[in-house]
Design a protein around this motif. Structure first.
Motif, short mmCIF file in Angstrom:
data_model
loop_
_atom_site.label_atom_id
_atom_site.label_comp_id
_atom_site.label_asym_id
_atom_site.label_seq_id
_atom_site.Cartn_x
_atom_site.Cartn_y
_atom_site.Cartn_z
N PHE A 86 -3.80 -10.57 7.83
CA PHE A 86 -2.60 -9.74 7.81
C PHE A 86 -1.70 -10.32 6.72
N THR A 87 -0.89 -9.48 6.13
CA THR A 87 0.07 -9.93 5.14
C THR A 87 1.37 -9.17 5.35
N THR A 88 2.45 -9.63 4.72
CA THR A 88 3.71 -8.93 4.81
C THR A 88 4.15 -8.49 3.43
N GLU A 89 4.94 -7.43 3.40
CA GLU A 89 5.45 -6.89 2.14
C GLU A 89 6.80 -6.24 2.43
N ARG A 90 7.74 -6.46 1.55
CA ARG A 90 9.07 -5.86 1.75
C ARG A 90 9.00 -4.36 1.61
N GLU A 91 9.67 -3.67 2.52
CA GLU A 91 9.69 -2.21 2.48
C GLU A 91 10.71 -1.77 1.44
N GLU A 92 10.35 -0.79 0.66
CA GLU A 92 11.24 -0.30 -0.40
C GLU A 92 12.33 0.56 0.15
N TRP A 138 10.41 -5.38 6.66
CA TRP A 138 9.16 -5.84 6.07
C TRP A 138 8.00 -5.18 6.79
N LYS A 139 6.97 -4.81 6.03
CA LYS A 139 5.76 -4.21 6.58
C LYS A 139 4.74 -5.30 6.88
N VAL A 140 4.06 -5.17 7.99
CA VAL A 140 2.90 -6.02 8.29
C VAL A 140 1.68 -5.17 7.96
N ILE A 141 0.81 -5.71 7.10
CA ILE A 141 -0.33 -4.95 6.60
C ILE A 141 -1.62 -5.63 7.03
N ARG A 186 -11.27 2.29 6.12
CA ARG A 186 -11.53 3.33 5.12
C ARG A 186 -10.78 3.12 3.81
N ARG A 187 -9.53 2.65 3.92
CA ARG A 187 -8.68 2.56 2.73
C ARG A 187 -8.53 1.15 2.18
N GLY A 188 -9.00 0.17 2.91
CA GLY A 188 -8.89 -1.22 2.45
C GLY A 188 -7.70 -1.97 3.02
N ALA A 189 -6.67 -1.23 3.44
CA ALA A 189 -5.48 -1.84 4.05
C ALA A 189 -4.73 -0.77 4.81
N CYS A 190 -3.91 -1.20 5.77
CA CYS A 190 -3.13 -0.25 6.56
C CYS A 190 -1.86 -0.94 7.06
N VAL A 191 -0.74 -0.24 6.97
CA VAL A 191 0.51 -0.76 7.52
C VAL A 191 0.40 -0.71 9.05
N VAL A 192 0.58 -1.85 9.67
CA VAL A 192 0.49 -1.95 11.12
C VAL A 192 1.83 -1.60 11.76
N ALA A 193 2.91 -2.22 11.26
CA ALA A 193 4.24 -2.01 11.82
C ALA A 193 5.28 -2.49 10.82
N VAL A 194 6.53 -2.16 11.09
CA VAL A 194 7.65 -2.57 10.24
C VAL A 194 8.66 -3.31 11.11
N PHE A 195 9.03 -4.51 10.66
CA PHE A 195 9.95 -5.37 11.41
C PHE A 195 10.95 -6.02 10.46
#
Length: 101
Positions: free
Chosen positions: A95-101, A22-25, A61-70
């Motif tokens: 911060f939010t989480t999203e499943r990595e594809e 999962w990505k932390v954004i 700059r982009r509105g969001a950024c992936v911080v790390a993947v755990f």
């Protein structure tokens, strides 16, 4: 001795599957000070100052950024820690989480 032979069944190999990641954004907002965001990234995600600055600027700059993947549990915990740090300081840091594809 006995003339019977015993045939062993082959054991089924158990393939262990890697856990889903999962990505932390980090989501950008216009109210949280940059220095505070960098401090949270350094404290919660164990980044160096230059890494945290790069992540913060990318999110800006982009509105969001992936911080790390755990793994899911770690990602949710880090996300909650970051959100709680912002809430306690009175900032809308998110911060939010999203499943990595």
């Amino acid at each position: 001795m006995s003339d019977t032979t015993t045939a062993l069944k082959p054991r089924a190999k158990v393939a262990t599957e890697r856990p889903k990641l999962w990505k932390v954004i980090l989501l950008n907002d216009d109210f949280t000070p940059r220095e505070f965001v960098v401090g949270v990234l350094m404290g919660v995600f164990r980044m160096t100052e230059s890494e945290a600055l790069g992540v913060m600027l990318t999110a800006h700059r982009r509105g969001a950024c992936v911080v790390a993947v755990f793994t899911k549990e770690v990602a949710e915990e880090k996300c909650a820690q970051g959100n709680e740090a912002g809430r306690q300081a009175g900032y809308p840091l998110a911060f939010t989480t999203e499943r990595e594809e």
